[in-house]
Scaffold this motif. Structure first.
Motif, PDB file in Angstrom:
ATOM      1  N   ARG A  92      49.149  67.285  11.986  1.00 48.91           N
ATOM      2  CA  ARG A  92      48.175  67.204  12.977  1.00 48.91           C
ATOM      3  C   ARG A  92      47.106  68.083  12.826  1.00 48.91           C
ATOM      4  N   ARG A  93      47.344  69.254  12.333  1.00 52.85           N
ATOM      5  CA  ARG A  93      46.043  70.229  12.083  1.00 52.85           C
ATOM      6  C   ARG A  93      45.576  69.928  10.967  1.00 52.85           C
ATOM      7  N   MET A  94      46.093  69.503   9.892  1.00 59.85           N
ATOM      8  CA  MET A  94      45.377  69.449   8.557  1.00 59.85           C
ATOM      9  C   MET A  94      44.898  67.890   8.138  1.00 59.85           C
ATOM     10  N   GLY A 198      45.271  71.968  -4.706  1.00 55.60           N
ATOM     11  CA  GLY A 198      44.163  71.587  -4.894  1.00 55.60           C
ATOM     12  C   GLY A 198      42.969  71.686  -3.865  1.00 55.60           C
ATOM     13  N   LYS A 199      42.248  70.824  -3.675  1.00 54.43           N
ATOM     14  CA  LYS A 199      41.165  70.609  -2.640  1.00 54.43           C
ATOM     15  C   LYS A 199      41.760  71.057  -1.458  1.00 54.43           C
ATOM     16  N   GLY A 200      41.127  71.836  -0.669  1.00 58.64           N
ATOM     17  CA  GLY A 200      41.383  71.836   0.688  1.00 58.64           C
ATOM     18  C   GLY A 200      42.207  73.217   0.779  1.00 58.64           C
ATOM     19  N   PRO A 201      41.929  74.011   1.887  1.00 55.85           N
ATOM     20  CA  PRO A 201      42.605  75.286   2.151  1.00 55.85           C
ATOM     21  C   PRO A 201      44.038  75.154   2.696  1.00 55.85           C
ATOM     22  N   VAL A 202      44.782  76.174   2.405  1.00 50.92           N
ATOM     23  CA  VAL A 202      46.425  75.886   2.538  1.00 50.92           C
ATOM     24  C   VAL A 202      46.386  76.733   3.912  1.00 50.92           C
ATOM     25  N   GLY A 203      45.649  77.769   4.214  1.00 55.32           N
ATOM     26  CA  GLY A 203      45.578  78.684   5.478  1.00 55.32           C
ATOM     27  C   GLY A 203      46.811  79.218   5.714  1.00 55.32           C
ATOM     28  N   ASP A 204      47.589  78.796   6.895  1.00 60.49           N
ATOM     29  CA  ASP A 204      48.782  79.686   7.278  1.00 60.49           C
ATOM     30  C   ASP A 204      50.046  79.245   6.555  1.00 60.49           C
ATOM     31  N   LEU A 205      49.857  78.303   5.468  1.00 62.93           N
ATOM     32  CA  LEU A 205      50.837  77.769   4.788  1.00 62.93           C
ATOM     33  C   LEU A 205      51.014  78.442   3.571  1.00 62.93           C
ATOM     34  N   GLU A 206      50.121  79.511   3.237  1.00 62.60           N
ATOM     35  CA  GLU A 206      50.061  80.228   1.912  1.00 62.60           C
ATOM     36  C   GLU A 206      51.442  80.995   1.825  1.00 62.60           C
ATOM     37  N   TYR A 207      52.124  80.961   2.654  1.00 60.07           N
ATOM     38  CA  TYR A 207      53.482  81.768   2.555  1.00 60.07           C
ATOM     39  C   TYR A 207      54.533  80.836   1.647  1.00 60.07           C
ATOM     40  N   VAL A 208      54.419  79.556   1.883  1.00 53.58           N
ATOM     41  CA  VAL A 208      55.494  78.537   1.186  1.00 53.58           C
ATOM     42  C   VAL A 208      55.891  78.691  -0.105  1.00 53.58           C
ATOM     43  N   GLU A 209      56.716  78.415  -0.591  1.00 53.25           N
ATOM     44  CA  GLU A 209      57.316  78.633  -1.954  1.00 53.25           C
ATOM     45  C   GLU A 209      56.512  77.977  -2.953  1.00 53.25           C
ATOM     46  N   LEU A 210      55.863  78.471  -3.925  1.00 49.49           N
ATOM     47  CA  LEU A 210      55.274  77.819  -4.954  1.00 49.49           C
ATOM     48  C   LEU A 210      56.250  77.504  -6.244  1.00 49.49           C
ATOM     49  N   ILE A 211      56.183  76.103  -6.466  1.00 48.82           N
ATOM     50  CA  ILE A 211      57.287  75.815  -7.615  1.00 48.82           C
ATOM     51  C   ILE A 211      56.320  75.628  -8.910  1.00 48.82           C
TER      52      ILE A 211
END
Length: 211
Positions: A92-94, A198-211
Motif C-alpha cells: 500500500r505504501r510502495m 532496481g529502480k525505486g527506493p527500498v526505504g525501510d525494507l533495506e534490512y531484508v535479506e539480499l539473495i
C-alpha cells in the motif's frame, strides 16, 4: 503496427484498439514506469505460451519460464495473490511504483502462469498507459521486459519494431523511456527477501535479506 498513446493521458479510443488486440490473443509491446514490456491477456493460454516462446527465443530462457503480470491496484492484487498484513502495508505504501512483488498465487491464476513454487511476480506500475490497458481489459496482463538478445533493455518503440516486429501484434508508442529494471521483493516466505535492487527506493525494507 505502431499506435501512439499519450503517456500521461492515454486516449480512450486508442486504448480500446490496443485492448481488442489483447482480447484476440495478441502480443502487445507497451511502456511501463521502468521499461518497455511485452504482454498478453493472462487468461488466454495460447497467448501466454506465445509470450513464453518469445522469452525463450530472445532471452534464452526455458519454455514455460514464469512471467510476471501487471495488476491495476492493490485490491486487484489480492484477487490473484495471498497478501499477509505486513505485505499489504508495504504494498500500500510502495504502489504504484517500480517494484515487482513475489507472492503466493491464488487459484485464480492460470496454471500456465505458475512456477513449481506456485508463486507469482506482480506489478502495479506508475504508468498511465499500462494501467489504462489493464482497466479497459478487465484483468491482468502477463509481462516480460523487452530486451536485446544480450539482455540490454530497450528504451523506445522503434527498436522494438526492428527486433520484435515479426513476433508481436501491436506496439504502443508511449515515447522514450529511461529503462531500469524494477526492484524485486519476495514476500512468499516467512521474511521478505530483496531479490534484485532496481529502480525505486527500498526505504525501510533495506534490512531484508539480499539473495
Amino acid at each position: 503496427m505502431i499506435i501512439e498513446l499519450n503517456p500521461e493521458h492515454p486516449q480512450p479510443r486508442r486504448v480500446d484498439q490496443v485492448v481488442e488486440v489483447l482480447k484476440s490473443g495478441g502480443l502487445v509491446a507497451y511502456p511501463t514506469d521502468t521499461v518497455y514490456g511485452i504482454g498478453c491477456d493472462i487468461f488466454n493460454k495460447k497467448a501466454v505460451e506465445r509470450l513464453q516462446s518469445l522469452v525463450r527465443e530472445i532471452k534464452g530462457q526455458p519454455d514455460h519460464s514464469p512471467l510476471s503480470f501487471i495488476c491495476r491496484d492493490l485490491s486487484n492484487i489480492s484477487e490473484y495473490a495471498l497478501v499477509n498484513d505486513f505485505a499489504y502495508r508495504t504494498l500500500r505504501r510502495m504502489l504504484p511504483g517500480p517494484y515487482t512483488f513475489i507472492l503466493e498465487a491464488t487459484k485464480l491464476v492460470p496454471r500456465v502462469m505458475l512456477n513449481k513454487r506456485k508463486t507469482v511476480g506482480i506489478r502495479v506500475p506508475e504508468s498511465p498507459i499500462a494501467l489504462a490497458l489493464i482497466e479497459a481489459l478487465g484483468n491482468p496482463v502477463a509481462n516480460t521486459s523487452a530486451t536485446h538478445p544480450d539482455g540490454e533493455l530497450i528504451p523506445d518503440p522503434w527498436t522494438i519494431e526492428e527486433l520484435y516486429g515479426h513476433s508481436v501484434d501491436l506496439i504502443v508508442d508511449g515515447g522514450y523511456v529511461f529503462p531500469e529494471p524494477s526492484t524485486v521483493i519476495d514476500f512468499s516466505g516467512d521474511l521478505p527477501q530483496l531479490i534484485r535492487k532496481g529502480k525505486g527506493p527500498v526505504g525501510d525494507l533495506e534490512y531484508v535479506e539480499l539473495i
